[in-house]
Design an enzyme around this catalytic site. Structure first.
Site, PDB file in Angstrom:
ATOM      1  N   CYS A  45      38.584  37.499  50.590  1.00 58.14           N
ATOM      2  CA  CYS A  45      37.619  38.555  50.930  1.00 58.14           C
ATOM      3  C   CYS A  45      37.095  38.384  52.354  1.00 58.14           C
ATOM      4  CB  CYS A  45      36.439  38.530  49.963  1.00 58.14           C
ATOM      5  SG  CYS A  45      36.904  38.759  48.246  1.00 58.14           S
TER       6      CYS A  45
HETATM    7  C1  BEZ Z   1      39.199  35.370  47.419  1.00 53.55           C
HETATM    8  O1  BEZ Z   1      38.660  36.322  47.991  1.00 53.55           O
HETATM    9  O2  BEZ Z   1      39.716  34.470  48.050  1.00 53.55           O
HETATM   10  C2  BEZ Z   1      39.281  35.325  45.929  1.00 53.55           C
HETATM   11  C3  BEZ Z   1      38.273  35.882  45.162  1.00 53.55           C
HETATM   12  C4  BEZ Z   1      38.354  35.795  43.777  1.00 53.55           C
HETATM   13  C5  BEZ Z   1      39.429  35.171  43.188  1.00 53.55           C
HETATM   14  C6  BEZ Z   1      40.452  34.651  43.973  1.00 53.55           C
HETATM   15  C7  BEZ Z   1      40.366  34.714  45.355  1.00 53.55           C
END
Ligand code: BEZ
Length: 210
Positions: A45
């Site tokens: 994210c």
């Molecule tokens: C991420 O944004 O890295 C992420 C968020 C939730 C689960 C897996 C990855």
């Protein structure tokens, strides 16, 4: 019920990193992209929000306003924005909704896993008439390709103005397809650069606005 392409998107008011946002007022006559991410302070994210901020001039060129969302609190967003800016070397230039009460997430069916409250990676493209024009849903483990979202915006904006559709892997400037409903007689008039009849139902023409 899930939103379908062509539906008028529901309006909402929600807190964000840029203050309270009423979706319809915020968008005005612009196109909009509403996109959710699973949680603050997560690696994928963080790269996504940085990547969208870098593309601001591309969204501006397409008269498009962007809004991010996660179901974390505003205080969390504010701390995370600092991290995004430091790690992605960009100033965040669009609001992130703090949808802690899941009002928007539920309205747009962004929570799709029964066992936790995280939003999936949803994308909604909304046109100036507030109609839903595209939905994408990615799993948490896969960061989105925002070049593809710009490509779809280009296609939507082009095909709203001309009786054409865009073929597989089309990019701005490539040849486009004459809509099957257009007769050859009308095509002669509508496409002065000409068109190639590959099959009676498959006619290619140079992109008309170039
Ligand atoms: C991420 O944004 O890295 C992420 C968020 C939730 C689960 C897996 C990855």
């Amino acid at each position: 019920m899930a939103l379908l392409l062509g539906d008028t998107v529901p309006n909402f008011t929600q807190e964000s990193t840029d203050g309270s946002i009423d979706l319809y007022d915020f968008l005005g006559n612009s196109w909009g992209i509403l996109f959710s991410h699973p949680a603050d302070f997560t690696p994928v994210c963080t790269t996504e929000l940085g990547a969208v901020a870098v593309l601001k001039d591309q969204f501006d060129k397409r008269n498009t306003k962007v809004i991010g969302l996660s179901v974390d609190e505003l205080s969390s967003h504010i701390g995370w924005v600092k991290d995004i800016e430091e790690t992605q070397n960009v100033k965040l230039n669009f609001p992130i909704l703090a949808d802690a009460d899941q009002k928007v997430a539920n309205l747009y069916s962004m929570i799709q896993t029964a066992d936790n409250k995280m939003t999936v990676r949803s994308v909604f493209i909304i046109d100036p008439a507030k109609k839903l024009r595209l939905t994408l849903t990615y799993p948490a483990s896969t960061g989105r390709n925002f070049a593809e979202i710009l490509r779809v915006l280009d296609s939507l904006q082009l095909t709203d103005g001309f009786k054409v559709a865009t073929p597989a892997n089309w990019r701005d400037g490539d040849d486009v397809v004459v809509l099957p409903a257009v007769s050859n007689e009308d095509a002669d008039r509508l496409f002065p650069k000409g068109y190639e009849v590959v099959r009676p139902y498959l006619r290619m023409t140079p992109q008309p606005d170039k």
